[in-house]
Structure formats: structure tokens, C-alpha cells
Write an enzyme that holds these catalytic residues in place. Structure first.
Site, PDB file in Angstrom:
ATOM      1  N   ASN A  22       0.797  -1.442  -0.015  1.00 43.27           N
ATOM      2  CA  ASN A  22       0.078  -0.048  -0.090  1.00 43.27           C
ATOM      3  C   ASN A  22       1.024   1.103   0.125  1.00 43.27           C
ATOM      4  OD1 ASN A  22       0.629  -0.799   2.659  1.00 43.27           O
ATOM      5  ND2 ASN A  22      -0.906   0.337   3.537  1.00 43.27           N
ATOM      6  N   GLU A  74       0.364   5.413   0.522  1.00 43.84           N
ATOM      7  CA  GLU A  74      -0.406   6.322   0.908  1.00 43.84           C
ATOM      8  C   GLU A  74      -0.061   7.610   0.475  1.00 43.84           C
ATOM      9  OE1 GLU A  74      -1.262   5.628   5.285  1.00 43.84           O
ATOM     10  OE2 GLU A  74      -2.191   3.796   4.608  1.00 43.84           O
ATOM     11  N   GLU A 120      -2.828  -4.670  -3.017  1.00 48.10           N
ATOM     12  CA  GLU A 120      -3.278  -5.601  -4.170  1.00 48.10           C
ATOM     13  C   GLU A 120      -3.198  -4.933  -5.582  1.00 48.10           C
ATOM     14  OE1 GLU A 120      -4.840  -4.785  -1.363  1.00 48.10           O
ATOM     15  OE2 GLU A 120      -5.883  -6.505  -0.545  1.00 48.10           O
ATOM     16  N   CYS A 144      -4.072   0.751  -2.479  1.00 46.80           N
ATOM     17  CA  CYS A 144      -3.919  -0.438  -1.984  1.00 46.80           C
ATOM     18  C   CYS A 144      -2.539  -1.489  -2.254  1.00 46.80           C
ATOM     19  CB  CYS A 144      -5.200  -1.221  -1.855  1.00 46.80           C
ATOM     20  SG  CYS A 144      -6.503  -0.705  -0.941  1.00 46.80           S
ATOM     21  N   CYS A 152     -10.500  -3.196  -4.615  1.00 43.58           N
ATOM     22  CA  CYS A 152      -9.397  -4.468  -4.958  1.00 43.58           C
ATOM     23  C   CYS A 152     -10.081  -5.419  -5.569  1.00 43.58           C
ATOM     24  CB  CYS A 152      -8.368  -4.870  -3.701  1.00 43.58           C
ATOM     25  SG  CYS A 152      -7.510  -3.223  -3.498  1.00 43.58           S
TER      26      CYS A 152
HETATM   27  N1  THU Z   1      -5.231  -1.327   2.459  1.00 48.27           N
HETATM   28  C1  THU Z   1      -4.822  -2.196   1.521  1.00 48.27           C
HETATM   29  O1  THU Z   1      -3.498  -1.960   0.824  1.00 48.27           O
HETATM   30  N2  THU Z   1      -5.448  -3.437   1.059  1.00 48.27           N
HETATM   31  C2  THU Z   1      -6.997  -3.568   1.280  1.00 48.27           C
HETATM   32  O2  THU Z   1      -7.592  -4.247   0.885  1.00 48.27           O
HETATM   33  C3  THU Z   1      -7.188  -2.635   2.424  1.00 48.27           C
HETATM   34  C4  THU Z   1      -6.822  -1.454   2.803  1.00 48.27           C
HETATM   35  C5  THU Z   1      -4.368  -0.236   2.804  1.00 48.27           C
HETATM   36  C6  THU Z   1      -4.871   1.066   2.312  1.00 48.27           C
HETATM   37  C7  THU Z   1      -4.471   1.934   3.447  1.00 48.27           C
HETATM   38  O3  THU Z   1      -3.281   2.365   2.883  1.00 48.27           O
HETATM   39  C8  THU Z   1      -4.504   1.119   4.615  1.00 48.27           C
HETATM   40  O4  THU Z   1      -4.489  -0.196   4.199  1.00 48.27           O
HETATM   41  C9  THU Z   1      -5.470   1.366   5.667  1.00 48.27           C
HETATM   42  O5  THU Z   1      -6.839   1.237   5.133  1.00 48.27           O
END
Ligand code: THU
Length: 172
Positions: free
Chosen positions: A64, A66, A77, A75, A117
Site C-alpha cells: 500500500n 499512502e 493488491e 492498496c 481491490c
Molecule cells: N489497504 C490495502 O492495502 N488493501 C486492502 O485491501 C485494504 C486496505 C490499505 C489502504 C490504506 O493504506 C491502509 O490499508 C488502511 O486502509
């Protein structure tokens, strides 16, 4: 007939531990965990890793990413799948996928892909015309094994729901 009650079942397996995984599955499971070290999650503190195993043995990872403008992040995935498609457009089929998540500096916990995702994951499976098996850590601490990503997204939106692309919009 005014209405019909229907139910849809989701097929998956639940495993107690990584000892129940095949060698390839153990590789991809560990790769997803390792990937969390490369997560950029200064705002949520939630580190997610995703790993793809290709038929030629390649492992491709995503994490992920941000951003201070929160919705601009992505995310794990999707960084994995988009990253693979962008860097290796002729990649070998994806034969396994795994996801892992942990709070920064903390222990691994559940990692259940968000709806966006799932939508993207499914399209990559459709695109390659071959099921993508998936391993996910459950909330109960077990391993969920799906033999196809389609199991995660019933009633999904797909290209079939769009009008045919006009010739001008069709890619060469
Ligand atoms: N996140 C993912 O990387 N994959 C997911 O399926 C759910 C959430 C990440 C997004 C964000 O950076 C952090 O988790 C909190 O939501």
C-alpha cells in the site's frame, strides 16, 4: 411469480497453519509478509503486502502506498497487479496470490481485500483467462484458500455490462 428466493455459496478452504500449504503457496505467503516492510503507510500505520506468483516462478510484490491527500493512496493488491501489468505486459500467467497485513511494528493479522481491490483482482483473472488462487489471513488467525478470485466478487461489474466499444475507442 412475484419473487424467487436465491442463495449463492462461496467455495473456499480454511487451513490451520502454513504447514498445510504447498511449497509454492508457502513462498507466496511469505513474499506477501515480506512485502509489508516496503509499505508506505505513514497515515494509517497499517502495512499491507500483496504477492503474485507467476507460472515462470517469478514473484511480483505490491504494497500500500499512502498520500497526504488520503484518497490518492492505493492498496497493496492494486499496486501489485497494476505494477506487474505496467512493467511486464507479457508476463506469464498469475498462478497464485497472497495478501498480508500488520500494523507498523506489530504482528500480522487479517488481510481481507477491499471491494475496489476485489473488482480489480477479478478483472485481471478474467483478462488472463485462467483462475488465480488466493490465500488470505482470516480474522480467526486461519488461512483462507480460494481457488478463484471470482469467489470474492459475486454480482461484479464487468466489461460485459458496458456497451461495445466504438472502433475509435478500441485499442490497437
Ligand atoms: N489497504 C490495502 O492495502 N488493501 C486492502 O485491501 C485494504 C486496505 C490499505 C489502504 C490504506 O493504506 C491502509 O490499508 C488502511 O486502509
Amino acid at each position: 411469480m412475484a419473487s424467487i428466493s436465491r442463495q449463492q455459496l462461496i467455495a473456499y478452504e480454511e487451513l490451520d497453519s502454513t504447514a498445510d500449504l504447498s511449497a509454492d503457496e508457502q513462498t507466496i505467503w511469505q513474499a506477501a509478509r515480506d512485502a509489508t516492510a516496503h509499505s508506505y503507510a505513514p497515515y494509517s500505520g497499517f502495512c499491507v503486502g500483496a504477492a503474485l506468483l507467476l507460472a515462470d516462478g517469478t514473484v511480483f510484490r505490491g504494497t500500500n502506498q499512502e498520500n497526504a491527500a488520503y484518497p490518492s493512496g492505493l492498496c497493496a493488491e492494486r499496486t501489485a497487479l497494476f505494477g506487474l501489468a505496467a512493467n511486464q505486459p507479457n508476463h506469464a500467467p498469475i498462478v497464485a496470490m497472497a495478501v498480508a497485513a500488520r500494523p507498523a511494528g506489530g504482528d500480522f493479522g487479517p488481510a481481507l481485500p477491499c471491494g475496489a481491490c476485489r473488482q480489480v483482482m477479478l478483472e485481471y483473472e478474467t483478462r488472463q483467462g485462467q483462475p488465480i488462487p488466493l490465500l488470505l489471513p482470516s480474522r480467526a488467525g486461519t488461512i483462507l484458500r480460494f481457488s478463484t478470485l471470482a469467489a470474492l466478487m459475486p454480482f461484479n461489474f464487468s466489461a460485459d455490462d458496458l456497451p461495445p466499444a466504438s472502433p475509435a475507442a478500441t485499442q490497437p
